[in-house]
Design a protein around this motif. Structure first.
Motif, PDB file in Angstrom:
ATOM      1  N   LEU A 220     -34.342 -25.020 -12.735  1.00  0.00           N
ATOM      2  CA  LEU A 220     -35.414 -25.049 -13.732  1.00  0.00           C
ATOM      3  C   LEU A 220     -35.200 -26.095 -14.816  1.00  0.00           C
ATOM      4  O   LEU A 220     -36.164 -26.660 -15.341  1.00  0.00           O
ATOM      5  N   VAL A 221     -33.956 -26.332 -15.179  1.00  0.00           N
ATOM      6  CA  VAL A 221     -33.608 -27.355 -16.164  1.00  0.00           C
ATOM      7  C   VAL A 221     -32.478 -28.186 -15.581  1.00  0.00           C
ATOM      8  O   VAL A 221     -31.438 -27.634 -15.208  1.00  0.00           O
ATOM      9  N   ASP A 222     -32.670 -29.482 -15.490  1.00  0.00           N
ATOM     10  CA  ASP A 222     -31.668 -30.324 -14.829  1.00  0.00           C
ATOM     11  C   ASP A 222     -30.491 -30.619 -15.752  1.00  0.00           C
ATOM     12  O   ASP A 222     -30.597 -30.567 -16.977  1.00  0.00           O
ATOM     13  N   THR A 223     -29.373 -30.951 -15.131  1.00  0.00           N
ATOM     14  CA  THR A 223     -28.125 -31.201 -15.849  1.00  0.00           C
ATOM     15  C   THR A 223     -28.255 -32.352 -16.831  1.00  0.00           C
ATOM     16  O   THR A 223     -27.513 -32.412 -17.824  1.00  0.00           O
ATOM     17  N   ALA A 224     -29.189 -33.266 -16.582  1.00  0.00           N
ATOM     18  CA  ALA A 224     -29.369 -34.408 -17.482  1.00  0.00           C
ATOM     19  C   ALA A 224     -29.626 -33.972 -18.915  1.00  0.00           C
ATOM     20  O   ALA A 224     -29.215 -34.656 -19.867  1.00  0.00           O
ATOM     21  N   GLN A 225     -30.306 -32.826 -19.109  1.00  0.00           N
ATOM     22  CA  GLN A 225     -30.552 -32.329 -20.455  1.00  0.00           C
ATOM     23  C   GLN A 225     -29.233 -32.097 -21.205  1.00  0.00           C
ATOM     24  O   GLN A 225     -29.067 -32.526 -22.351  1.00  0.00           O
ATOM     25  N   SER A 226     -28.307 -31.430 -20.564  1.00  0.00           N
ATOM     26  CA  SER A 226     -27.024 -31.145 -21.209  1.00  0.00           C
ATOM     27  C   SER A 226     -26.181 -32.401 -21.380  1.00  0.00           C
ATOM     28  O   SER A 226     -25.464 -32.555 -22.375  1.00  0.00           O
ATOM     29  N   GLU A 227     -26.265 -33.310 -20.426  1.00  0.00           N
ATOM     30  CA  GLU A 227     -25.511 -34.554 -20.539  1.00  0.00           C
ATOM     31  C   GLU A 227     -26.001 -35.382 -21.725  1.00  0.00           C
ATOM     32  O   GLU A 227     -25.194 -35.976 -22.456  1.00  0.00           O
ATOM     33  N   ILE A 228     -27.325 -35.415 -21.927  1.00  0.00           N
ATOM     34  CA  ILE A 228     -27.881 -36.140 -23.076  1.00  0.00           C
ATOM     35  C   ILE A 228     -27.421 -35.507 -24.389  1.00  0.00           C
ATOM     36  O   ILE A 228     -27.037 -36.196 -25.340  1.00  0.00           O
ATOM     37  N   MET A 229     -27.455 -34.174 -24.438  1.00  0.00           N
ATOM     38  CA  MET A 229     -27.063 -33.480 -25.664  1.00  0.00           C
ATOM     39  C   MET A 229     -25.573 -33.660 -25.946  1.00  0.00           C
ATOM     40  O   MET A 229     -25.176 -33.899 -27.103  1.00  0.00           O
ATOM     41  N   TYR A 230     -24.768 -33.550 -24.913  1.00  0.00           N
ATOM     42  CA  TYR A 230     -23.321 -33.723 -25.068  1.00  0.00           C
ATOM     43  C   TYR A 230     -23.002 -35.121 -25.611  1.00  0.00           C
ATOM     44  O   TYR A 230     -22.207 -35.271 -26.553  1.00  0.00           O
ATOM     45  N   LYS A 231     -23.639 -36.128 -25.053  1.00  0.00           N
ATOM     46  CA  LYS A 231     -23.416 -37.505 -25.514  1.00  0.00           C
ATOM     47  C   LYS A 231     -23.819 -37.652 -26.974  1.00  0.00           C
ATOM     48  O   LYS A 231     -23.109 -38.286 -27.766  1.00  0.00           O
ATOM     49  N   HIS A 232     -24.952 -37.058 -27.340  1.00  0.00           N
ATOM     50  CA  HIS A 232     -25.426 -37.162 -28.725  1.00  0.00           C
ATOM     51  C   HIS A 232     -24.447 -36.506 -29.691  1.00  0.00           C
ATOM     52  O   HIS A 232     -24.110 -37.082 -30.740  1.00  0.00           O
ATOM     53  N   LEU A 233     -23.986 -35.309 -29.353  1.00  0.00           N
ATOM     54  CA  LEU A 233     -23.050 -34.610 -30.232  1.00  0.00           C
ATOM     55  C   LEU A 233     -21.743 -35.386 -30.390  1.00  0.00           C
ATOM     56  O   LEU A 233     -21.190 -35.480 -31.499  1.00  0.00           O
ATOM     57  N   ARG A 234     -21.258 -35.951 -29.320  1.00  0.00           N
ATOM     58  CA  ARG A 234     -20.015 -36.724 -29.411  1.00  0.00           C
ATOM     59  C   ARG A 234     -20.205 -37.965 -30.285  1.00  0.00           C
ATOM     60  O   ARG A 234     -19.303 -38.342 -31.047  1.00  0.00           O
ATOM     61  N   GLU A 235     -21.369 -38.566 -30.202  1.00  0.00           N
ATOM     62  CA  GLU A 235     -21.636 -39.711 -31.075  1.00  0.00           C
ATOM     63  C   GLU A 235     -21.692 -39.281 -32.535  1.00  0.00           C
ATOM     64  O   GLU A 235     -21.216 -40.001 -33.426  1.00  0.00           O
ATOM     65  N   LEU A 236     -22.247 -38.101 -32.791  1.00  0.00           N
ATOM     66  CA  LEU A 236     -22.326 -37.609 -34.168  1.00  0.00           C
ATOM     67  C   LEU A 236     -20.940 -37.336 -34.748  1.00  0.00           C
ATOM     68  O   LEU A 236     -20.694 -37.613 -35.927  1.00  0.00           O
TER      69      LEU A 236
END
Length: 288
Positions: A220-236
């Protein structure tokens, strides 16, 4: 371990709204008050109920020994009959009102306070993850009503997000039918939903740890969603990212909702919480 439940506790001044109530699960044991676990359910901003996740709450209490709560929040109607619509950020506002309530609530009358309001672990599944990210990342320019007290920012130790929705435009590109299924109802009919992408938001505090979880079997929700969020948090978090941002996309293999019924999910989340508590205690924090 005997797990007890106190049901339908209102977190608003009016006691007659079942969508703004929560259930508390706990065990009576010495050594408290203990950290509190709060699970915010998913359901595309329009469905599910706290009672759907009672087994998960019981298992979390059994595994960690910590009390857990399951809140309801107001839902977007599947069909609007009067032209009005309950939309984002209303759902997140309800969860924020819950957190405000928990800061001072003394617990059930017959039991008293069974948790430490200065040590809260939040879990959000699917749209629940988006709601928590909207609250604890800085969405004030888009949603000024989501304003956190310093006490809440200090009290929340970790945010655990599973199968989350973070970038709505990217989600719609992958699943076009979602626009008319639930996105337009929850956010309005817009050409783009980029303003509601939590992967564009800044930090409110660098004191909170994040765990991003996704199942390889989620259809229902692809892994790309979590990968994008993980990358954003690490950048923050920058150079502190290794200490504050973790992702697991390997241990879970069931579908979107089915993961919540598996022991491996409880173990994954429970181990993360217990490890954090142990680290806090060793470093002289409030948890003893």
């Amino acid at each position: 371990m005997i797990v007890e439940r106190s049901s339908n506790i209102s977190y608003t001044p009016t006691n007659d709204d079942p969508f703004r109530q929560f259930d508390l699960y706990f065990s009576r044991r010495n050594g408290g008050p203990f950290p509190l676990i709060c699970f915010v359910h998913g359901g595309a901003w329009r469905s599910e109920d706290k009672s759907d996740h009672s087994v998960l709450a019981e298992r979390m209490v059994e595994f960690t020994g910590f009390p857990a709560i399951l809140p309801n929040y107001r839902l977007t109607p599947k069909e609007s009959t009067d032209g009005s619509q309950f939309q984002h950020p209303g759902h997140a506002e309800d969860i924020l009102q819950l957190l405000d309530f928990l800061m001072t609530w003394e617990g059930p009358t017959a039991v008293g306070r069974v948790y430490d309001p200065q040590n809260i672990y939040l879990m959000g599944h699917s749209c629940g993850a988006h709601m928590l990210a909207s609250i604890f990342l800085d969405s004030s320019l888009i949603s000024p009503s989501i304003s956190l007290s310093p006490q809440i920012l200090k009290s929340v130790r970790c945010i655990i997000m599973s199968e989350g929705i973070y970038d709505i435009d990217t989600l719609i590109a992958r699943f076009p039918s979602y626009r008319t299924w639930f996105i337009e109802a929850a956010f309005g009919d817009k050409p783009s939903y980029s303003e509601y992408s939590v992967t564009r938001l800044a930090l409110r505090t660098k004191l909170i740890r994040w765990l991003v979880i996704h199942s390889q079997g989620d259809t229902l929700v692809d892994t790309a969603q979590s990968e994008i969020m993980y990358k954003h948090l690490r950048e923050l978090y920058g150079t502190s990212a290794d200490c504050f941002v973790t992702m697991d996309v390997d241990q879970l293999h069931a579908d979107h909702n089915a993961i919540l019924e598996e022991e491996v999910f409880v173990e994954l989340v429970g181990d993360f919480i217990l490890k954090d508590c142990s680290s806090t205690s060793l470093n002289g924090g409030a948890i003893q």
